[in-house]
Enzyme design. Structure first.
Site, PDB file in Angstrom:
ATOM      1  N   HIS A  54       0.825  -1.196   0.000  1.00  0.00           N
ATOM      2  CA  HIS A  54       0.000   0.000   0.000  1.00  0.00           C
ATOM      3  C   HIS A  54       0.866   1.255   0.000  1.00  0.00           C
ATOM      4  O   HIS A  54       2.063   1.213   0.292  1.00  0.00           O
ATOM      5  CB  HIS A  54      -0.914   0.013   1.226  1.00  0.00           C
ATOM      6  CG  HIS A  54      -2.044  -0.962   1.127  1.00  0.00           C
ATOM      7  ND1 HIS A  54      -3.010  -1.073   2.094  1.00  0.00           N
ATOM      8  CD2 HIS A  54      -2.381  -1.857   0.161  1.00  0.00           C
ATOM      9  CE1 HIS A  54      -3.893  -1.999   1.746  1.00  0.00           C
ATOM     10  NE2 HIS A  54      -3.521  -2.488   0.580  1.00  0.00           N
ATOM     11  N   GLU A  56       0.924   3.891   1.999  1.00  0.00           N
ATOM     12  CA  GLU A  56       1.492   4.301   3.283  1.00  0.00           C
ATOM     13  C   GLU A  56       2.742   3.497   3.616  1.00  0.00           C
ATOM     14  O   GLU A  56       3.738   4.045   4.110  1.00  0.00           O
ATOM     15  CB  GLU A  56       0.451   4.122   4.410  1.00  0.00           C
ATOM     16  CG  GLU A  56      -0.782   4.990   4.254  1.00  0.00           C
ATOM     17  CD  GLU A  56      -1.915   4.288   3.516  1.00  0.00           C
ATOM     18  OE1 GLU A  56      -3.083   4.549   3.857  1.00  0.00           O
ATOM     19  OE2 GLU A  56      -1.636   3.474   2.600  1.00  0.00           O
ATOM     20  N   ALA A 167     -19.275   3.283 -45.483  1.00  0.00           N
ATOM     21  CA  ALA A 167     -20.404   2.393 -45.764  1.00  0.00           C
ATOM     22  C   ALA A 167     -19.956   0.940 -45.876  1.00  0.00           C
ATOM     23  O   ALA A 167     -20.710   0.017 -45.567  1.00  0.00           O
ATOM     24  CB  ALA A 167     -21.102   2.831 -47.045  1.00  0.00           C
ATOM     25  N   TRP A 173      -7.533   4.105 -40.585  1.00  0.00           N
ATOM     26  CA  TRP A 173      -7.674   4.723 -39.290  1.00  0.00           C
ATOM     27  C   TRP A 173      -8.326   6.079 -39.501  1.00  0.00           C
ATOM     28  O   TRP A 173      -7.871   6.863 -40.335  1.00  0.00           O
ATOM     29  CB  TRP A 173      -6.327   4.895 -38.594  1.00  0.00           C
ATOM     30  CG  TRP A 173      -5.656   3.595 -38.289  1.00  0.00           C
ATOM     31  CD1 TRP A 173      -4.634   3.020 -38.966  1.00  0.00           C
ATOM     32  CD2 TRP A 173      -5.958   2.724 -37.200  1.00  0.00           C
ATOM     33  NE1 TRP A 173      -4.262   1.847 -38.374  1.00  0.00           N
ATOM     34  CE2 TRP A 173      -5.057   1.632 -37.283  1.00  0.00           C
ATOM     35  CE3 TRP A 173      -6.875   2.747 -36.164  1.00  0.00           C
ATOM     36  CZ2 TRP A 173      -5.073   0.592 -36.359  1.00  0.00           C
ATOM     37  CZ3 TRP A 173      -6.890   1.713 -35.251  1.00  0.00           C
ATOM     38  CH2 TRP A 173      -5.995   0.653 -35.359  1.00  0.00           C
ATOM     39  N   ASP A 203     -12.656  -6.216 -36.632  1.00  0.00           N
ATOM     40  CA  ASP A 203     -11.319  -5.623 -36.512  1.00  0.00           C
ATOM     41  C   ASP A 203     -10.232  -6.624 -36.122  1.00  0.00           C
ATOM     42  O   ASP A 203      -9.047  -6.326 -36.301  1.00  0.00           O
ATOM     43  CB  ASP A 203     -11.340  -4.493 -35.474  1.00  0.00           C
ATOM     44  CG  ASP A 203     -12.211  -3.326 -35.890  1.00  0.00           C
ATOM     45  OD1 ASP A 203     -12.600  -3.268 -37.071  1.00  0.00           O
ATOM     46  OD2 ASP A 203     -12.511  -2.469 -35.029  1.00  0.00           O
ATOM     47  N   LEU A 207      -6.240  -5.406 -28.481  1.00  0.00           N
ATOM     48  CA  LEU A 207      -6.657  -4.637 -27.300  1.00  0.00           C
ATOM     49  C   LEU A 207      -5.569  -4.583 -26.231  1.00  0.00           C
ATOM     50  O   LEU A 207      -5.851  -4.594 -25.042  1.00  0.00           O
ATOM     51  CB  LEU A 207      -7.953  -5.219 -26.712  1.00  0.00           C
ATOM     52  CG  LEU A 207      -9.160  -5.262 -27.651  1.00  0.00           C
ATOM     53  CD1 LEU A 207     -10.356  -5.881 -26.941  1.00  0.00           C
ATOM     54  CD2 LEU A 207      -9.508  -3.876 -28.173  1.00  0.00           C
ATOM     55  N   ARG A 210       0.495  -0.731 -26.527  1.00  0.00           N
ATOM     56  CA  ARG A 210       1.713  -0.735 -27.343  1.00  0.00           C
ATOM     57  C   ARG A 210       2.321   0.662 -27.405  1.00  0.00           C
ATOM     58  O   ARG A 210       1.644   1.667 -27.207  1.00  0.00           O
ATOM     59  CB  ARG A 210       1.395  -1.207 -28.769  1.00  0.00           C
ATOM     60  CG  ARG A 210       0.848  -2.615 -28.842  1.00  0.00           C
ATOM     61  CD  ARG A 210       0.669  -3.100 -30.267  1.00  0.00           C
ATOM     62  NE  ARG A 210      -0.336  -2.350 -31.016  1.00  0.00           N
ATOM     63  CZ  ARG A 210      -1.636  -2.580 -30.953  1.00  0.00           C
ATOM     64  NH1 ARG A 210      -2.106  -3.519 -30.146  1.00  0.00           N
ATOM     65  NH2 ARG A 210      -2.480  -1.872 -31.684  1.00  0.00           N
ATOM     66  N   LEU A 304     -23.005  -0.870 -29.406  1.00  0.00           N
ATOM     67  CA  LEU A 304     -22.668  -1.054 -27.996  1.00  0.00           C
ATOM     68  C   LEU A 304     -22.656   0.281 -27.271  1.00  0.00           C
ATOM     69  O   LEU A 304     -23.117   0.378 -26.127  1.00  0.00           O
ATOM     70  CB  LEU A 304     -21.310  -1.751 -27.857  1.00  0.00           C
ATOM     71  CG  LEU A 304     -20.798  -1.955 -26.429  1.00  0.00           C
ATOM     72  CD1 LEU A 304     -21.801  -2.734 -25.591  1.00  0.00           C
ATOM     73  CD2 LEU A 304     -19.445  -2.656 -26.430  1.00  0.00           C
TER      74      LEU A 304
END
Length: 369
Positions: A54, A56, A167, A173, A203, A207, A210, A304
């Protein structure tokens, strides 16, 4: 004699130290601590990767003799015995005479007990110094301990006319290199990255983090894939043993397929779903909270993103806008929100706007209702 300006000065330093733990310390909070005596810093510390030691403990070890010093801590010192003794006891043993804290710890194992240990030892305690800044920094931990879910940051990158793909579905990118590096930094400061199955299939992402000098600091990868449709040859599947991969799915799936995914290293999380097969995002959030996550970055597509907003699970919205136009035939930033009246539209308050290379980054918080 201490004054408020001095207390805030040292607390700002403690908060800056605490930020170093973001994304690395879950299920623990990211805490910073500064030991000060006669206007000089004796020791500094922050919660280390994995949640131990921790802050402290780190600061006291660096300080050496801390007798008569003041400890500035961004969260109430812990009072429970875990893998290490309580930090409140360590401060007492070190001879600290004053503790300045920013935020109370809502964890049921602490919740004022840390302060009680200090008070009982005759240590003066000053609370709520820069409390708002501390609460913002540890929003995910506070949400986890109070309502059982992590904080969600929704990140969206779009063209100047609000499109996230052409479309034909091409999206790499839209933004430039600087914006993409900023996203990798965001990943490093979150416990996990969340996407939907559609984005995973389209894609084939990794994830990971880098180009940031943070090898091995990758977040948990979470995929919402009700039917376990993701290919076993995908990059996510092929790297599941090296970097955690969690998949949220429906109940009642083929046991053999579940077994295959477990054997390649994935963690499978059963989530309730609607009659149409949509995963219940509120249940997903609770399931992730039970597993200790405090900060989740959502990098999914428009569908999403809309579902997260509709479920009121977006705690911070970050957008990257690039200087190109795609046209109305391209995919929009958000999928359907089923809004008929403007008064029902979810609203956000702008916190920050700044250029990132040739793109613009904006940060928003949901408007309080």
């Amino acid at each position: 004699m201490p004054n408020r300006a001095q207390d805030e000065r040292w607390m700002r330093l403690a908060l800056s130290l605490a930020q170093r733990g973001l994304g690395r310390v879950w299920p623990n909070p990211a805490v910073g601590c500064v030991i000060v005596k006669d206007g000089k810093v004796l020791g500094r510390g922050w919660t280390q990767s994995g949640g131990r030691p921790h802050a402290e403990t780190e600061a006291l070890a660096q300080a050496g003799d801390a007798t008569g010093a003041t400890a500035y801590v961004t969260l109430e010192p812990c009072a429970h015995h875990g893998k290490t003794p309580p930090c409140a006891n360590a401060l007492v043993k070190a001879g600290i005479t004053r503790v300045v804290s920013a935020l109370d710890d809502p964890d049921s194992r602490v919740a004022g007990q840390g302060y009680k240990i200090l008070h009982d030892a005759g240590i003066k305690v000053t609370e709520d110094v820069l409390v708002d800044a501390a609460a913002d920094l540890n929003q995910g931990f506070l949400l986890n301990r109070t309502i059982g879910r992590p904080m969600f940051t929704l990140k969206m990158a779009s063209s100047i006319d609000g499109r996230i793909a052409t479309a034909s579905g091409e999206s790499r990118w839209i933004t430039g290199n600087d914006a993409r590096r900023q996203v990798h930094l965001m990943r490093a400061r979150h416990d996990a990255v969340l996407i939907g199955a559609g984005t995973a299939r389209a894609d084939d992402p990794l994830l990971d983090v880098r180009d940031m000098g943070m090898a091995g600091e990758n977040p948990v990868r979470i995929i919402l894939d009700g039917g376990l449709s993701l290919s076993l040859t995908s990059r996510l599947a092929q790297t599941a043993k090296g970097t955690p991969l969690w998949i949220c799915h429906h109940a009642g799936l083929d046991k053999e397929r579940l077994k295959i995914w477990e054997e390649i290293g994935a963690t499978l999380i059963e989530v309730t779903h609607s009659e149409t097969g949509e995963l219940d995002l509120a249940d997903m959030a609770i399931q992730l909270g039970k597993r200790g996550l405090t900060r989740v970055l959502c990098e999914g597509g428009g569908r999403l993103a809309a579902s997260m907003i509709s479920a009121e699970l977006v705690d911070t919205l970050i957008t990257f806008t690039a200087g190109l136009a795609i046209g109305s035939e391209g995919g929009g930033v958000f999928g359907p929100l089923q809004i008929d009246a403007l008064q029902d539209a979810p609203r956000f308050d702008l916190l920050e706007t700044r250029p990132i290379g040739g793109d613009i980054m904006t940060t928003w918080k949901p408007t309080a209702r």
